[in-house]
Structure formats: structure tokens, C-alpha cells
Write an enzyme that holds these catalytic residues in place. Structure first.
Site, mmCIF file in Angstrom:
data_model
loop_
_atom_site.group_PDB
_atom_site.id
_atom_site.type_symbol
_atom_site.label_atom_id
_atom_site.label_comp_id
_atom_site.label_asym_id
_atom_site.label_seq_id
_atom_site.Cartn_x
_atom_site.Cartn_y
_atom_site.Cartn_z
ATOM 1 N N ASN A 76 0.875 -1.177 0.000
ATOM 2 C CA ASN A 76 0.000 0.000 0.000
ATOM 3 C C ASN A 76 0.911 1.226 0.000
ATOM 4 O OD1 ASN A 76 -1.743 2.086 0.550
ATOM 5 N ND2 ASN A 76 -2.175 1.446 2.657
ATOM 6 N N GLU A 116 -5.521 -4.922 10.493
ATOM 7 C CA GLU A 116 -4.465 -3.943 10.728
ATOM 8 C C GLU A 116 -4.734 -3.195 12.034
ATOM 9 O OE1 GLU A 116 -2.417 -2.766 6.789
ATOM 10 O OE2 GLU A 116 -4.125 -1.448 7.079
HETATM 11 P P1 PGA Z 1 2.900 0.151 7.693
HETATM 12 O O1 PGA Z 1 1.447 0.424 7.075
HETATM 13 O O2 PGA Z 1 3.408 -1.125 7.093
HETATM 14 O O3 PGA Z 1 3.713 1.347 7.297
HETATM 15 O O4 PGA Z 1 2.729 0.039 9.165
HETATM 16 C C1 PGA Z 1 0.534 -0.612 6.857
HETATM 17 C C2 PGA Z 1 -0.720 -0.080 6.235
HETATM 18 O O5 PGA Z 1 -1.109 1.054 6.548
HETATM 19 O O6 PGA Z 1 -1.354 -0.761 5.398
#
Ligand code: PGA
Length: 249
Positions: free
Chosen positions: A9, A167
Site C-alpha cells: 500500500n 491492521e
Molecule cells: P505500515 O502500514 O506497514 O507502514 O505500518 C501498513 C498499512 O497502513 O497498510
């Protein structure tokens, strides 16, 4: 057998030029990875060009949101029909940053999900609790409300087109990862909710990604958990070396 799915992402990072340079390299580095799904999610502005660049590769393209209507007077929005025509495969829905800054509620995510499915796109539906919710012992409550709200009116036949991303908000971009066991506990809980809402088979086939500070250093332990089927990667998906290492876990 659930095929692992690793998605990057990119959030509001990478200009169109940077996006194309990145995927040209990525395409070559990952060309032999056939046993897992790989997805990159650039900004909407770069999506069509990234699709072109990855056309004959094993890497699919996702976008980071899509509207609940196919067209209309919605300034600044993009519909799933438009992404579909551009060759996009996946749509991330309900990311915590959109829930926080762009008014994505479960009801709205549900309406978007239905329209994504109507347009024959696949969805990555994000759920997860905040730190204060976890500390108050409300993780399961929060996740249950989100899953039920997002899946309202979704049919069994659509489930194969949906990936859930767990998440925990407190682990996103903070460097704090849920321990593999903590994550797996919630993944198993989500699978249970899907079994209740649909059936055991559907739940057993549903892929659930973990997201929140996933790095090359922790991907192996995460993927070793029984109910973790992939990762939604933010920060570490922006660098070729770290994203490649995560995909190759
Ligand atoms: P991060 O973000 O890997 O930077 O913690 C994950 C996400 O927001 O999908």
C-alpha cells in the site's frame, strides 16, 4: 489451500514517474514468484500506467479506495468502473487512514464493497482496533462490529473475491508490530465470524492479511501463523529491497 497474498500500500507516496521506475525493477526481481499473489497499490493517478508496465508480469495492481457509485457529481472521487477499465484488479477499502481522515464508516465501506464486486473487482477490506480500544479490552468487539458492518448483505458467492486485512491501528507506521501470536488470535477470531455469517468452508478459504509495521525481519514469523495468509505492507513496500524480501519471505 490459501494462496499467500502480499500487497504493498503506497499511500500518498511515489509520483507517477517514481511509480513506473519502481515497478520496472520489481517486475524483474519477482518474476519467478509464482506460488503467491503480489499486488502493488499506487495512487489512483499512477494506476493505469502501472497496469501497462506490469501487463505481462505476475504482479497485480490495486487502488486505495473506490466510490460506491459508478459515476456522478462526486468531485474528487473515482469509481470502480473507471478502475476496472484501467485494468486494476484490487481495491483496498476501509483503510484506517481513510476511516480517520476521509469519513469511511462501516456502512460506507459496505456500499463501496458492493460496488467493487458489481464491477468484478476484488477487494481488500481493512479492519482493526485503536490502541485505546485494545487497552480497554475491546479488540474483539470492535473487529466484530467492523466485519459485520462491512459484510452486510454480501453473498457467499462473493467471498472468493474478498480478502480481509487485519491492521491494528496502533501498529501502522509506528514500528510496533503485533506479535505473531497476538495477530493470529485476531485472525482466528475473524475467521470464526466469517464461519458464523457464512459457513466453515467459506471461512477456511478466506484469506486474511496482517498489516502494521510488516518488515523483512518479521514476515517469516507472521506467515508461520496458522491464520495469517499474507501481509498488507505500507512503509516497507516503498523500497525495492524491503518489499522484495517481504514477498520472498
Ligand atoms: P505500515 O502500514 O506497514 O507502514 O505500518 C501498513 C498499512 O497502513 O497498510
Amino acid at each position: 489451500m490459501r494462496k499467500p497474498i502480499i500487497a504493498g500500500n503506497w499511500k500518498m507516496y511515489k509520483t507517477p514517474k517514481e511509480s513506473l521506475e519502481f515497478v520496472r525493477q520489481l517486475r524483474d526481481k519477482l518474476k519467478d514468484m509464482k506460488d503467491r499473489e503480489i499486488v502493488v497499490c499506487p495512487t489512483a493517478l499512477s494506476a493505469a500506467a502501472v497496469v501497462e508496465t506490469l501487463r505481462f508480469s505476475n504482479i497485480q495492481v490495486g487502488c486505495q479506495d473506490a466510490h460506491w457509485e459508478n459515476e456522478g457529481a462526486y468531485t474528487g472521487n473515482i469509481s470502480p468502473a473507471m478502475f476496472k477499465e484501467s485494468g486494476v484488479h484490487y481495491v483496498i477499502l476501509g483503510h484506517s487512514e481513510r476511516r480517520q481522515f476521509d469519513n469511511d464508516t462501516d456502512a460506507r465501506i459496505n456500499a463501496k464493497l458492493k460496488n467493487v464486486l458489481r464491477n468484478s473487482l476484488k477487494a481488500i477490506v481493512c479492519v482493526g482496533e485503536t490502541l485505546s480500544e485494545r487497552e480497554a479490552g475491546k479488540t474483539e468487539n470492535v473487529v466484530e462490529t467492523q466485519v459485520n458492518g462491512c459484510f452486510e448483505g454480501i453473498g457467499l458467492g462473493d467471498l472468493a473475491e474478498i480478502v480481509v486485512a487485519y491492521e491494528p491501528v496502533w501498529a501502522i507506521g509506528t514500528g510496533k508490530t503485533a506479535t505473531p501470536e497476538q495477530a493470529n488470535e485476531v485472525h482466528a477470531f475473524i475467521r470464526g465470524l466469517i464461519a458464523k455469517r457464512f459457513n466453515d468452508d467459506a471461512a477456511a478459504n478466506l484469506r486474511i492479511q496482517y498489516g502494521g509495521s510488516v518488515k523483512p525481519e518479521n514476515i517469516k514469523q507472521l506467515m508461520a501463523q496458522a491464520d495469517i495468509d499474507g501481509a498488507l505492507v505500507g512503509g516497507a513496500s516503498l523500497k525495492i529491497d524491503s518489499f522484495t524480501a517481504i514477498v520472498q519471505f
